[in-house]
Design a protein around this motif. Structure first.
Motif, PDB file in Angstrom:
ATOM      1  N   ASP A  79     -19.838 -74.883 -77.859  1.00 46.92           N
ATOM      2  CA  ASP A  79     -19.391 -76.165 -78.420  1.00 46.92           C
ATOM      3  C   ASP A  79     -18.942 -77.122 -77.320  1.00 46.92           C
ATOM      4  O   ASP A  79     -18.772 -76.735 -76.155  1.00 46.92           O
ATOM      5  CB  ASP A  79     -18.291 -75.969 -79.473  1.00 46.92           C
ATOM      6  CG  ASP A  79     -17.019 -75.359 -78.910  1.00 46.92           C
ATOM      7  OD1 ASP A  79     -16.602 -75.753 -77.803  1.00 46.92           O
ATOM      8  OD2 ASP A  79     -16.426 -74.489 -79.596  1.00 46.92           O
ATOM      9  N   SER A  80     -18.752 -78.374 -77.701  1.00 47.75           N
ATOM     10  CA  SER A  80     -18.463 -79.420 -76.716  1.00 47.75           C
ATOM     11  C   SER A  80     -17.136 -79.194 -75.998  1.00 47.75           C
ATOM     12  O   SER A  80     -16.994 -79.516 -74.815  1.00 47.75           O
ATOM     13  CB  SER A  80     -18.462 -80.791 -77.404  1.00 47.75           C
ATOM     14  OG  SER A  80     -17.510 -80.833 -78.450  1.00 47.75           O
ATOM     15  N   ASP A  81     -16.152 -78.640 -76.693  1.00 45.52           N
ATOM     16  CA  ASP A  81     -14.859 -78.375 -76.052  1.00 45.52           C
ATOM     17  C   ASP A  81     -15.001 -77.332 -74.949  1.00 45.52           C
ATOM     18  O   ASP A  81     -14.350 -77.439 -73.900  1.00 45.52           O
ATOM     19  CB  ASP A  81     -13.841 -77.897 -77.084  1.00 45.52           C
ATOM     20  CG  ASP A  81     -13.380 -79.023 -78.010  1.00 45.52           C
ATOM     21  OD1 ASP A  81     -13.565 -80.193 -77.629  1.00 45.52           O
ATOM     22  OD2 ASP A  81     -12.856 -78.728 -79.094  1.00 45.52           O
ATOM     23  N   GLU A  82     -15.827 -76.334 -75.191  1.00 43.45           N
ATOM     24  CA  GLU A  82     -16.052 -75.318 -74.164  1.00 43.45           C
ATOM     25  C   GLU A  82     -16.740 -75.931 -72.949  1.00 43.45           C
ATOM     26  O   GLU A  82     -16.387 -75.622 -71.803  1.00 43.45           O
ATOM     27  CB  GLU A  82     -16.896 -74.183 -74.734  1.00 43.45           C
ATOM     28  CG  GLU A  82     -16.160 -73.274 -75.693  1.00 43.45           C
ATOM     29  CD  GLU A  82     -17.030 -72.135 -76.160  1.00 43.45           C
ATOM     30  OE1 GLU A  82     -16.757 -70.981 -75.795  1.00 43.45           O
ATOM     31  OE2 GLU A  82     -18.015 -72.404 -76.894  1.00 43.45           O
ATOM     32  N   ARG A  83     -17.729 -76.767 -73.189  1.00 45.09           N
ATOM     33  CA  ARG A  83     -18.416 -77.417 -72.062  1.00 45.09           C
ATOM     34  C   ARG A  83     -17.431 -78.241 -71.245  1.00 45.09           C
ATOM     35  O   ARG A  83     -17.437 -78.215 -70.011  1.00 45.09           O
ATOM     36  CB  ARG A  83     -19.550 -78.315 -72.569  1.00 45.09           C
ATOM     37  CG  ARG A  83     -20.696 -77.571 -73.214  1.00 45.09           C
ATOM     38  CD  ARG A  83     -21.884 -78.486 -73.479  1.00 45.09           C
ATOM     39  NE  ARG A  83     -22.872 -77.805 -74.287  1.00 45.09           N
ATOM     40  CZ  ARG A  83     -22.995 -77.953 -75.605  1.00 45.09           C
ATOM     41  NH1 ARG A  83     -22.193 -78.792 -76.250  1.00 45.09           N
ATOM     42  NH2 ARG A  83     -23.907 -77.290 -76.274  1.00 45.09           N
ATOM     43  N   ALA A  84     -16.579 -78.985 -71.948  1.00 47.14           N
ATOM     44  CA  ALA A  84     -15.604 -79.832 -71.252  1.00 47.14           C
ATOM     45  C   ALA A  84     -14.617 -79.005 -70.442  1.00 47.14           C
ATOM     46  O   ALA A  84     -14.084 -79.474 -69.425  1.00 47.14           O
ATOM     47  CB  ALA A  84     -14.859 -80.707 -72.268  1.00 47.14           C
ATOM     48  N   SER A  85     -14.357 -77.768 -70.860  1.00 46.31           N
ATOM     49  CA  SER A  85     -13.380 -76.930 -70.160  1.00 46.31           C
ATOM     50  C   SER A  85     -13.880 -76.454 -68.804  1.00 46.31           C
ATOM     51  O   SER A  85     -13.093 -75.940 -68.002  1.00 46.31           O
ATOM     52  CB  SER A  85     -13.000 -75.725 -71.022  1.00 46.31           C
ATOM     53  OG  SER A  85     -14.054 -74.781 -71.095  1.00 46.31           O
ATOM     54  N   THR A  88     -11.848 -77.990 -66.000  1.00 46.99           N
ATOM     55  CA  THR A  88     -10.536 -77.382 -65.756  1.00 46.99           C
ATOM     56  C   THR A  88     -10.669 -76.077 -64.991  1.00 46.99           C
ATOM     57  O   THR A  88      -9.921 -75.818 -64.038  1.00 46.99           O
ATOM     58  CB  THR A  88      -9.812 -77.128 -67.092  1.00 46.99           C
ATOM     59  OG1 THR A  88      -9.697 -78.363 -67.809  1.00 46.99           O
ATOM     60  CG2 THR A  88      -8.428 -76.554 -66.851  1.00 46.99           C
ATOM     61  N   THR A 120     -16.757 -83.093 -63.973  1.00 45.16           N
ATOM     62  CA  THR A 120     -17.326 -83.458 -65.263  1.00 45.16           C
ATOM     63  C   THR A 120     -18.687 -82.793 -65.442  1.00 45.16           C
ATOM     64  O   THR A 120     -19.415 -82.587 -64.467  1.00 45.16           O
ATOM     65  CB  THR A 120     -17.481 -84.991 -65.387  1.00 45.16           C
ATOM     66  OG1 THR A 120     -17.989 -85.310 -66.683  1.00 45.16           O
ATOM     67  CG2 THR A 120     -18.420 -85.541 -64.331  1.00 45.16           C
ATOM     68  N   ARG A 122     -20.523 -84.292 -67.704  1.00 46.09           N
ATOM     69  CA  ARG A 122     -21.186 -85.470 -68.263  1.00 46.09           C
ATOM     70  C   ARG A 122     -21.604 -86.397 -67.113  1.00 46.09           C
ATOM     71  O   ARG A 122     -22.023 -85.927 -66.077  1.00 46.09           O
ATOM     72  CB  ARG A 122     -20.260 -86.154 -69.267  1.00 46.09           C
ATOM     73  CG  ARG A 122     -19.851 -85.242 -70.445  1.00 46.09           C
ATOM     74  CD  ARG A 122     -19.043 -86.006 -71.486  1.00 46.09           C
ATOM     75  NE  ARG A 122     -18.728 -85.168 -72.627  1.00 46.09           N
ATOM     76  CZ  ARG A 122     -17.636 -84.412 -72.745  1.00 46.09           C
ATOM     77  NH1 ARG A 122     -16.738 -84.414 -71.759  1.00 46.09           N
ATOM     78  NH2 ARG A 122     -17.417 -83.679 -73.814  1.00 46.09           N
ATOM     79  N   ASN A 165      -8.893 -93.850 -72.713  1.00 46.37           N
ATOM     80  CA  ASN A 165      -8.832 -92.985 -73.892  1.00 46.37           C
ATOM     81  C   ASN A 165      -7.378 -92.878 -74.369  1.00 46.37           C
ATOM     82  O   ASN A 165      -6.479 -93.512 -73.820  1.00 46.37           O
ATOM     83  CB  ASN A 165      -9.453 -91.619 -73.609  1.00 46.37           C
ATOM     84  CG  ASN A 165      -8.685 -90.803 -72.580  1.00 46.37           C
ATOM     85  OD1 ASN A 165      -7.535 -91.122 -72.226  1.00 46.37           O
ATOM     86  ND2 ASN A 165      -9.299 -89.752 -72.073  1.00 46.37           N
ATOM     87  N   ASP A 167      -5.209 -90.759 -73.924  1.00 50.11           N
ATOM     88  CA  ASP A 167      -4.282 -90.242 -72.917  1.00 50.11           C
ATOM     89  C   ASP A 167      -4.099 -91.211 -71.748  1.00 50.11           C
ATOM     90  O   ASP A 167      -3.417 -90.886 -70.770  1.00 50.11           O
ATOM     91  CB  ASP A 167      -4.773 -88.897 -72.380  1.00 50.11           C
ATOM     92  CG  ASP A 167      -4.819 -87.836 -73.471  1.00 50.11           C
ATOM     93  OD1 ASP A 167      -3.901 -87.822 -74.304  1.00 50.11           O
ATOM     94  OD2 ASP A 167      -5.780 -87.041 -73.490  1.00 50.11           O
TER      95      ASP A 167
END
Length: 316
Positions: A79-85, A88, A120, A122, A165, A167
């Motif tokens: 999922d997209s959250d995993e990709r974004a991680s 980190t 990133t 992206r 965004n 944040d």
């Protein structure tokens, strides 16, 4: 595309918690002593090796193939959250590769200079308010083409996009990146993932449910002869099972019987040397199944070379 004001322009970062938001004049890269100091320190390192290992490890950590059977970050089961991680996870791996430590007020210090680490998967980086007008190492990962690149940049507020965004993070303006960043590492390939070269039909065999590890591995090496396969790929094929490497070693005879392939293991010096004879470089943990055709060709080349070296001298 937003056109950025260049060096000499006035800049003030957004209000931020840990650093003061003082107005200042933007300096050119050659006049920015701290930026040049960090640049010089980084360029003395084997950055291609450092960042390639860091990115590859971060991606594999997120995929967790040994438990999930996943090997493609762009696959529908990620999922997209995993990709974004990945960004980190990558931060800590870069610190480790460069021998740095996590240190406030940003992510680390290089020769006493605070440095932000951003990554990133992206096309842009989101710079937090505390990173505005500070030095940032910017890494981009392109998994569609299995490559990565890295820039060094002082992320001045006037070089960031206007929109933020929730944040308060802002993206780096494309024009500013092109004009004012310092390329640390151009596009660099990541290690190939052998499982990605399998056809859907082959994958259905290798990952067939309710099939033993030996059968899966026999199919894997049979589909990928003369291909270096890292330990992580074997663990992914045997996901959810205990001690897959022992199973892989036990499968060597089955692979020879079914496919006529000789399996060589990089963890063993004799196998590494034999693999080298066949034109393969194996790191510890790498495996390769050599076909009989390749073995015969290599032996024939060696014999021919010996005949040339031992050809009688006509004048003797």
């Amino acid at each position: 595309m937003k056109t950025m004001p260049g060096p000499g322009a006035a800049c003030t970062p957004d209000e931020r918690k840990r650093l003061t938001a003082e107005p200042h004049v933007v300096q050119a890269a050659n006049d920015d002593v701290a930026l040049k100091t960090v640049w010089g320190w980084l360029k003395e390192r084997p950055l291609s090796q450092n960042f390639t290992r860091a990115v590859d490890d971060a991606v594999k950590y997120v995929l967790d193939g040994a438990r999930t059977g996943r090997f493609d970050l762009l696959g529908p089961d990620v999922d997209s959250d995993e990709r974004a991680s990945v960004g980190t996870k990558l931060q800590y791996r870069v610190l480790n590769e460069l021998g740095l430590y996590k240190e406030p007020p940003l992510d680390t210090h290089i020769l006493g200079i605070p440095v932000e680490l951003k990554a990133t998967v992206r096309t842009n980086w989101m710079i937090p308010t505390e990173g505005q007008c500070e030095i940032s190492i910017l890494t981009q990962v392109d998994m569609a083409r299995r490559r990565h690149r890295t820039f060094l940049m002082r992320a001045h507020r006037i070089w960031l996009n206007d929109g933020a965004n929730k944040d308060g993070k802002r993206g780096v303006a494309a024009d500013a990146l092109a004009r004012f960043s310092l390329p640390l590492l151009d596009w660099t390939n990541l290690p190939e993932e052998p499982l990605a070269s399998l056809t859907p039909e082959q994958l259905s065999v290798v990952f067939a449910p309710r099939v033993g590890q030996t059968s899966r591995l026999t199919s894997l090496f049979g589909f990928l002869p003369n291909t270096v396969i890292p330990r992580s790929s074997i663990e992914t094929v045997c996901f959810g099972n205990k001690d897959p490497m022992r199973r892989a070693r036990q499968a060597k005879e089955a692979i020879r019987a079914v496919s006529g392939l000789e399996v060589l293991v990089g963890s063993w010096v004799p196998d590494r040397l034999r693999a080298k004879e066949f034109g393969f470089h194996l790191e510890t943990g790498d495996w390769v199944a050599v076909s009989a055709t390749r073995a015969r060709a290599t032996t024939s080349e060696a014999v021919s070379q010996l005949e040339i070296e031992w050809e009688p001298n006509a004048s003797a």
